[in-house]
Design an enzyme around this catalytic site. Structure first.
Site, PDB file in Angstrom:
ATOM      1  N   SER A 173      11.921 -34.779   4.937  1.00 18.16           N
ATOM      2  CA  SER A 173      11.350 -34.321   5.991  1.00 18.16           C
ATOM      3  C   SER A 173      10.888 -35.314   6.888  1.00 18.16           C
ATOM      4  O   SER A 173      10.664 -34.998   8.312  1.00 18.16           O
ATOM      5  CB  SER A 173      10.146 -33.424   5.756  1.00 18.16           C
ATOM      6  OG  SER A 173      10.608 -32.238   4.968  1.00 18.16           O
ATOM      7  N   LYS A 179       4.309 -38.424   9.193  1.00 18.70           N
ATOM      8  CA  LYS A 179       5.052 -37.354   8.586  1.00 18.70           C
ATOM      9  C   LYS A 179       5.285 -37.615   7.239  1.00 18.70           C
ATOM     10  O   LYS A 179       5.976 -38.550   6.897  1.00 18.70           O
ATOM     11  CB  LYS A 179       6.522 -37.505   9.155  1.00 18.70           C
ATOM     12  CG  LYS A 179       7.080 -36.003   9.198  1.00 18.70           C
ATOM     13  CD  LYS A 179       6.648 -34.731   9.632  1.00 18.70           C
ATOM     14  CE  LYS A 179       7.486 -33.509   8.875  1.00 18.70           C
ATOM     15  NZ  LYS A 179       6.879 -33.257   7.687  1.00 18.70           N
ATOM     16  N   THR A 180       4.977 -36.707   6.379  1.00 21.85           N
ATOM     17  CA  THR A 180       5.427 -36.742   5.122  1.00 21.85           C
ATOM     18  C   THR A 180       6.949 -36.119   4.912  1.00 21.85           C
ATOM     19  O   THR A 180       7.607 -35.381   5.744  1.00 21.85           O
ATOM     20  CB  THR A 180       4.472 -35.826   4.228  1.00 21.85           C
ATOM     21  OG1 THR A 180       4.448 -34.570   4.793  1.00 21.85           O
ATOM     22  CG2 THR A 180       3.300 -36.335   4.449  1.00 21.85           C
ATOM     23  N   GLY A 181       7.291 -36.388   3.332  1.00 18.88           N
ATOM     24  CA  GLY A 181       8.650 -35.725   3.205  1.00 18.88           C
ATOM     25  C   GLY A 181       8.926 -35.824   1.614  1.00 18.88           C
ATOM     26  O   GLY A 181       8.078 -36.947   0.783  1.00 18.88           O
TER      27      GLY A 181
END
Length: 615
Positions: free
Chosen positions: A401, A548-550
């Site tokens: 993501s 932003k994480t993923g």
């Protein structure tokens, strides 16, 4: 696995790959010599053969060259894993880089593969040094011979220079009272050594021998020979490099023989062959750094004399040259496609003794971490100076993501997205709904906050495959590959999620620097709105974090998702005053409840406050 271990293993694989390539090149040249009678006189093919082998060695050394291969990797136990005894008797697994930084940690074992690869690197360096010393001794011997001789200033008094073709050579001519063969040496200041006993030969023989050496000079054979010796020295361990180098000298001698004897009667050819035999008896091992009249081996002397007496006149056709070059190119491509590669796995202990992996790079006591692979990369946004580089930061993995940052820029630049709340698309049956929070109408702000996959898919589908690919290339994002899973035509929907698109932490930071500095060819609105919808928070020391994480699963060699592990990402930038620092944190963890991206973010931010103040 430490960066040094990765380099050592890649060097070992490159060494193996170039030996295999050498075998292929030697087989091809042997086939050409058998079917093309005049092939042995073409020096270019032997040098190109050496270049092919060296190119294979160097390309395999390059990062990410394993993506060119088509064979599955060899599954081996993790070679950099160490078992450590920590206070209390608990057994823990960690990478070599982590073990070196942990107090009270005592290594009790290390893989033989690590020692073997390091031993090979040491052996290579010792062999390279020995080869260089041998060349230095050979050069010193030739210089000593030249210093002991007499300069032939009046060439008219030497019968070997009585022909017009051999007058005024562009080299020093030195006569020595030593039983050597006439030889030419010296890359930048050529020198022709002539033995005094050459004057006892017949006049025609003297003239042809001298003309042979000066033909080397006109054909620039000294330069060709120097390149061959350099390549052979670089890969001294490869037996095929020695064979190709020997045949390069062989081809150079044949070429000079052909030019000297062109148009001469049979009697002179026989005299020339007799002179070759007489000289060969005087010196069986000419210096490797010189072009000598009898510079061939015993095994090739008879063949050379045969070609002198009955030369092959049929020229090598253009089709044969093209076929040989095509064969070398095929060997080079094949050696890359079928290069050996290793896939490391972590051997599990018995269930009763399952270990907990320590945090590999950031010293946070988080028992939920269980990190097997990790990286932390930080850089100054303005200067690009690398501030932190810890772990496997050059390893490309799925962006998951975190790719939504790029999709947001595409969406706003193309006009598909308008502001942080427009467009607001309703959830529909058939959309991806792995997460319950996705089953609702979503706008851009909610999409980024909850990583709503179907919303990103709606943006990319409206972009279309061609425009989507152009944006990715323009961003220079990872490997640029948005083709998706092979044969499934799902690049627009899933290429960034455990599929074809891959990016390393180093590349993430490079991309984010372009975003922060607005260096991408995008509209100002694309930057403004992307920054506005990014998740942000402020640390105690005043640094504001945009990130932003993923989360995504690794892909096994058979194409299935690895249900036992997860990649966790946290990427973004931190700002305070006039300074901005971009960061990327990636970890491969054992699967647990929740998402790896969130755990990675938590652990990262816990230590980031102190770390930022020290940078």
């Amino acid at each position: 696995m430490t960066p040094f271990d990765l380099l050592v293993f890649r060097f070992l694989l490159a060494s193996c790959g170039c030996v295999v390539a050498g075998l292929g090149v030697w087989a091809l040249t042997a086939l050409c010599r058998r079917n093309l009678p005049d092939f042995s006189a073409q020096r270019s093919m032997w040098l190109l053969g050496q270049i092919t082998v060296v190119a294979t060695f160097l390309v395999i050394l390059l990062p990410h060259s394993e993506r060119l291969r088509v064979v599955p990797p060899i599954d081996l136990p993790d070679t950099t894993e160490e078992r450590l005894v920590v206070p209390g008797g608990t057994v823990a697994l960690t990478t070599a880089a982590t073990a070196s930084s942990m107090p009270n940690a005592n290594p009790i074992g290390r893989s033989w593969l690590v020692y073997g690869a390091q031993a090979w690197l040491l052996t290579y360096l010792l062999g390279l040094g020995y080869s260089i010393i041998r060349l230095w001794h050979a050069r010193r011997m030739l210089r000593g011979l030249a210093a002991a001789g007499c300069l032939v200033s009046d060439l008219d008094r030497h019968q070997g220079f009585s022909m017009a073709l051999t007058r005024a050579p562009a080299a020093l001519v030195i006569e020595v009272d030593v039983p050597i063969s006439p030889m030419l040496f010296g890359l930048f200041k050529p020198c022709l050594l002539l033995p005094r006993h050459l004057r006892r030969f017949e006049t025609a023989q003297q003239q042809m021998i001298v003309e042979h050496e000066l033909t080397h000079l006109r054909r620039r054979d000294l330069q060709w020979m120097s390149v061959g010796i350099l390549l052979q020295t670089l890969l001294w361990f490869n037996p095929f490099m020695w064979l190709l180098r020997a045949n390069l000298s062989w081809a150079q001698e044949l070429g000079c023989d052909r030019d000297v004897l062109r148009g001469r009667p049979q009697e002179q050819r026989k005299a020339y062959a007799a002179a070759l035999v007489a000289q060969f008896r005087l010196q069986h091992r000419p210096a490797t750094t010189a072009l000598a009249f009898d510079g061939v081996s015993v095994s090739t002397l008879a063949a050379r004399i045969s070609l002198i007496r009955e030369p092959v006149t049929a020229p090598l056709g253009r089709w044969a040259r093209c076929a040989a070059l095509g064969g070398l190119a095929s060997i080079f491509a094949g050696s890359l496609a079928f290069q050996p590669a290793l896939a490391w796995r972590v051997d599990r202990l018995p269930e009763a003794a399952q270990p907990t992996l320590e945090k590999s790079l950031w010293p946070a006591n988080d028992p939920a971490s269980q990190t097997a692979i990790s990286c932390t990369e930080l850089a100054d946004a303005a200067s690009g100076k690398q501030l932190v580089h810890e772990g496997q930061c050059d390893e490309r993995v799925t962006p998951a993501s975190t790719f939504n940052i790029a999709v947001s820029l595409m969406g706003y630049d193309s006009g598909i997205l308008s502001d942080e709340h427009t467009p607001r698309w309703p959830f529909q049956a058939g959309y991806v709904d792995w997460n319950p929070s996705w089953r609702a109408a979503t706008d851009p702000a909610g999409w980024i906050k909850n990583s709503v996959l179907w919303y990103a898919q709606q943006v990319t589908s409206r972009l279309g495959a061609a425009r989507f690919q152009r944006y990715v290339k323009r961003f220079d994002y990872g490997n640029h590959d948005v083709s998706g899973d092979p044969g499934k035509d799902n690049g627009l929907a899933l290429s960034w999620l455990s599929s074809s698109l891959r990016i390393s932490p180093v590349e993430q930071v490079a991309f984010l620097r372009k975003v922060v500095n607005r260096n991408l060819p995008l509209s100002a609105n694309a930057y403004d709105m992307t920054f506005r919808i990014m998740n942000s928070e402020t640390l105690k020391n005043g640094w504001k974090i945009y990130g932003k994480t993923g989360t995504a699963a690794p892909v096994l060699p058979d194409g299935r998702d690895d249900e036992a592990h997860q990649y966790g990402w946290y990427v973004g930038w931190a700002t305070k005053g006039q300074r901005t620092i971009v960061f990327a944190r990636m970890a491969l963890e054992r699967r647990q409840e929740g998402f790896a991206g969130g755990r990675v973010k938590e652990a990262f931010l816990r230590d980031l406050t102190t770390r930022l103040d020290s940078l």
